[in-house]
Design a protein around this motif. Structure first.
Motif, PDB file in Angstrom:
ATOM      1  N   LYS A 127     -27.447 -74.367  31.418  1.00 30.42           N
ATOM      2  CA  LYS A 127     -28.168 -73.583  30.410  1.00 30.42           C
ATOM      3  C   LYS A 127     -29.474 -73.035  30.976  1.00 30.42           C
ATOM      4  CE  LYS A 127     -29.881 -73.765  25.648  1.00 30.42           C
ATOM      5  NZ  LYS A 127     -30.019 -74.613  24.423  1.00 30.42           N
ATOM      6  N   LYS A 128     -30.226 -73.882  31.648  1.00 37.89           N
ATOM      7  CA  LYS A 128     -31.510 -73.466  32.210  1.00 37.89           C
ATOM      8  C   LYS A 128     -31.327 -72.437  33.316  1.00 37.89           C
ATOM      9  CE  LYS A 128     -35.684 -75.425  34.335  1.00 37.89           C
ATOM     10  NZ  LYS A 128     -36.352 -76.684  34.755  1.00 37.89           N
ATOM     11  N   THR A 131     -29.966 -69.084  31.897  1.00 36.61           N
ATOM     12  CA  THR A 131     -31.029 -68.321  31.243  1.00 36.61           C
ATOM     13  C   THR A 131     -31.910 -67.630  32.269  1.00 36.61           C
ATOM     14  OG1 THR A 131     -31.060 -69.846  29.364  1.00 36.61           O
ATOM     15  CG2 THR A 131     -33.021 -68.494  29.706  1.00 36.61           C
ATOM     16  N   ARG A 132     -32.227 -68.335  33.359  1.00 35.97           N
ATOM     17  CA  ARG A 132     -33.069 -67.747  34.401  1.00 35.97           C
ATOM     18  C   ARG A 132     -32.383 -66.533  35.040  1.00 35.97           C
ATOM     19  NH1 ARG A 132     -34.027 -72.116  38.088  1.00 35.97           N
ATOM     20  NH2 ARG A 132     -35.941 -72.632  36.965  1.00 35.97           N
ATOM     21  N   GLN A 135     -32.422 -63.556  32.600  1.00 32.38           N
ATOM     22  CA  GLN A 135     -33.765 -62.964  32.532  1.00 32.38           C
ATOM     23  C   GLN A 135     -34.062 -62.147  33.773  1.00 32.38           C
ATOM     24  OE1 GLN A 135     -36.175 -66.441  31.840  1.00 32.38           O
ATOM     25  NE2 GLN A 135     -35.864 -66.384  29.625  1.00 32.38           N
ATOM     26  N   MET A 140     -37.172 -59.824  30.558  1.00 33.29           N
ATOM     27  CA  MET A 140     -37.748 -60.644  29.509  1.00 33.29           C
ATOM     28  C   MET A 140     -39.074 -59.990  29.111  1.00 33.29           C
ATOM     29  SD  MET A 140     -38.867 -63.813  32.012  1.00 33.29           S
ATOM     30  CE  MET A 140     -39.689 -64.720  30.721  1.00 33.29           C
ATOM     31  N   ASP A 221     -26.560 -59.800  22.232  1.00 29.55           N
ATOM     32  CA  ASP A 221     -27.448 -60.828  22.778  1.00 29.55           C
ATOM     33  C   ASP A 221     -26.964 -61.149  24.188  1.00 29.55           C
ATOM     34  OD1 ASP A 221     -29.042 -62.965  23.377  1.00 29.55           O
ATOM     35  OD2 ASP A 221     -28.196 -64.324  21.878  1.00 29.55           O
ATOM     36  N   GLU A 223     -28.408 -62.560  26.768  1.00 28.61           N
ATOM     37  CA  GLU A 223     -28.684 -63.929  27.223  1.00 28.61           C
ATOM     38  C   GLU A 223     -27.724 -64.915  26.567  1.00 28.61           C
ATOM     39  OE1 GLU A 223     -32.311 -67.119  26.685  1.00 28.61           O
ATOM     40  OE2 GLU A 223     -32.829 -65.101  27.382  1.00 28.61           O
ATOM     41  N   GLY A 224     -27.529 -64.778  25.266  1.00 25.66           N
ATOM     42  CA  GLY A 224     -26.623 -65.682  24.568  1.00 25.66           C
ATOM     43  C   GLY A 224     -25.198 -65.550  25.059  1.00 25.66           C
ATOM     44  N   VAL A 227     -25.079 -67.141  28.772  1.00 23.88           N
ATOM     45  CA  VAL A 227     -25.271 -68.595  28.770  1.00 23.88           C
ATOM     46  C   VAL A 227     -24.108 -69.288  28.066  1.00 23.88           C
ATOM     47  CG1 VAL A 227     -26.735 -70.475  27.933  1.00 23.88           C
ATOM     48  CG2 VAL A 227     -27.781 -68.421  28.921  1.00 23.88           C
TER      49      VAL A 227
END
Length: 459
Positions: A127-128, A131-132, A135, A140, A221, A223-224, A227
């Motif tokens: 997840k982390k 997300t990176r 972005q 972002m 979305d 990012e969503g 991820v």
């Protein structure tokens, strides 16, 4: 061949300005590795200088040369094995594993190890890390990404999308409208067929596409979507990092062999002149720690090319391959992660799908405007929801066109090749940086155990 300096490939012809030979490194592992190296070199040199003149040390070496040469050989081979294991543990297992029968629960999300168990560092932090990456790709607040999502979506031609989707969509919409109308069946069939014409469906699709293009963030979305897809298939992120960092991962493994052989010679000489039972385990641990620490440093430092004597330019091994990595990353991300299928799936069923529902309802009202006054709000709400649920069976006909027109692979590759070295380092380094102390500690522990196993053979 390109000249090299201390094992780091030079970058001939690179005109970028250099900064510093040793950029800032992560504090913990830098201090630990530097202290270990200094202690090993100075302590060993001191003991060796005092004792080598003794005939006993020379006699020991000459009398059992073959036996003592196995010390560096074992150091090299065992470091090769431990580094290979360390690389495997970065990415595997994909799911948390613990000793069967103990009933131990998995640790909190983001932690690779529990009481008695392990999950790969990358899968545990999907997840982390996902997300990176998103972005970096989509940007972002306050930081632009490699691509502008809204500009990319404007490349789609709404009319062409309508022509691709309208025939299959009409086949879905006509029965839905017919089922929600009231009256005799033959009346409902004729009325639905008359209202839901191909022309009206094409106009509806074109209008919906245009609205999405005008305000992409309200419907998609990114990012969503990314991820979520990585969470469902953590192997995707593992494959991405393994593909982009394949040469560096091989280097990390092989450096264990050659670094272990070199430091193993020092370990052998030290054992000849100073051989308490604990010295082999101690020096074995130092060899494992130092080889892993040095290998990680060579992979990512210096970040900027450094000019040596006006002839050589050195740079972290991963950073030298920016053009190659950019091509691999762009292709993999466009074809495996942010695909047309995942884009459509997020718009239709993702976190912002309610926006599409509202949009469809308003456009369906317009499409059947001759009867709008005779139809209830429940009718339009039900029809729009059922149409939205049917869309996953309709949109595949647009995948090829969307992939070709968005051209994400080319955009990502070009933009990544133009990234500053400091930003490009963040593509792969976080995989190691997150828990690189674990890799160094693993090398030290396994090296120490290997040294302890050797003691009985040399006493």
């Amino acid at each position: 061949a390109a000249p090299t300096v201390r094992g780091v490939a030079a970058v001939p012809g690179d005109e970028r300005t250099s900064t510093t030979l040793l950029p800032a490194l992560s504090g913990g592992t830098k201090s630990l590795g530097a202290a270990a190296a200094a202690a090993a070199v100075w302590g060993g040199a001191f003991c060796f200088a005092r004792a080598w003149s003794h005939q006993q040390a020379t006699a020991k070496l000459v009398g059992a040369l073959g036996l003592y040469l196995t010390i560096p050989l074992c150091a090299g081979l065992l470091n090769l094995a431990t580094n290979r294991l360390a690389v495997w543990m970065i990415f595997h297992p994909l799911k948390y594993w613990s000793c069967p029968g103990l009933g131990i629960k998995a640790p909190a999300e983001g932690s690779p190890f529990g009481l008695v168990g392990w999950q790969g560092i990358v899968p545990s932090k999907v997840k982390k890390m996902g997300t990176r990456i998103v972005q970096m790709v989509a940007g972002m607040p306050g930081r632009p990404g490699l691509i502008n999502v809204e500009s990319v979506f404007r490349r789609l031609d709404a009319g062409h999308m309508a022509a691709l989707l309208a025939p299959a969509l009409r086949e879905k919409v006509v029965p839905i409208v017919e089922a929600e109308l009231t009256g005799p069946q033959y009346v409902r069939e004729q009325l639905a067929d008359m209202l839901i014409t191909t022309e009206r469906i094409e106009a509806l699709v074109a209008d919906v596409i245009t609205c999405v293009q005008d305000d992409v963030d309200s419907y998609l979305d990114v990012e969503g979507a990314v991820v979520s897809s990585l969470g469902k298939d953590v192997g995707l992120l593992v494959n991405l990092f393994e593909r982009c960092g394949a040469p560096e991962l091989r280097f990390l493994v092989m450096f264990g062999l050659w670094g272990g052989l070199g430091l193993g010679v020092f370990q052998m000489l030290l054992w000849l002149v100073w051989s308490p039972a604990w010295s082999l385990p101690a020096t074995g641990a130092l060899v494992g720690l130092i080889t892993d620490w040095v290998a990680l440093r060579l992979m990512f430092t210096p970040v900027q090319p450094v000019n040596i004597l006006g002839r050589f330019k050195i740079q972290g091994l991963f950073l030298q391959r920016q053009r190659e990595v950019a091509s691999d990353f762009g292709e993999f991300f466009a074809k495996k992660i942010l695909t047309p299928e995942r884009i459509w799936d997020d718009i239709i069923r993702g976190n912002k799908s309610a926006a599409l529902t509202a949009l469809l309802e308003s456009r369906i009202r317009a499409a059947v405007s001759p009867l709008e006054g005779a139809l209830t709000d429940d009718f339009f709400a039900t029809v729009s929801n059922r149409v939205q649920r049917a869309l996953p069976e309709v949109v595949p006909s647009s995948y090829a066109y969307v992939e070709k027109t968005l051209a994400l692979e080319g955009d990502l590759t070009s933009a990544m090749r133009s990234m500053p070295s400091e930003d490009f380092e963040e593509v792969l380094h976080p995989v190691f940086q997150e828990d690189e102390w674990i890799l160094c500690l693993l090398g030290a522990v396994l090296g120490g155990l290997a040294g302890a196993a050797q003691v009985p053979f040399y006493r």
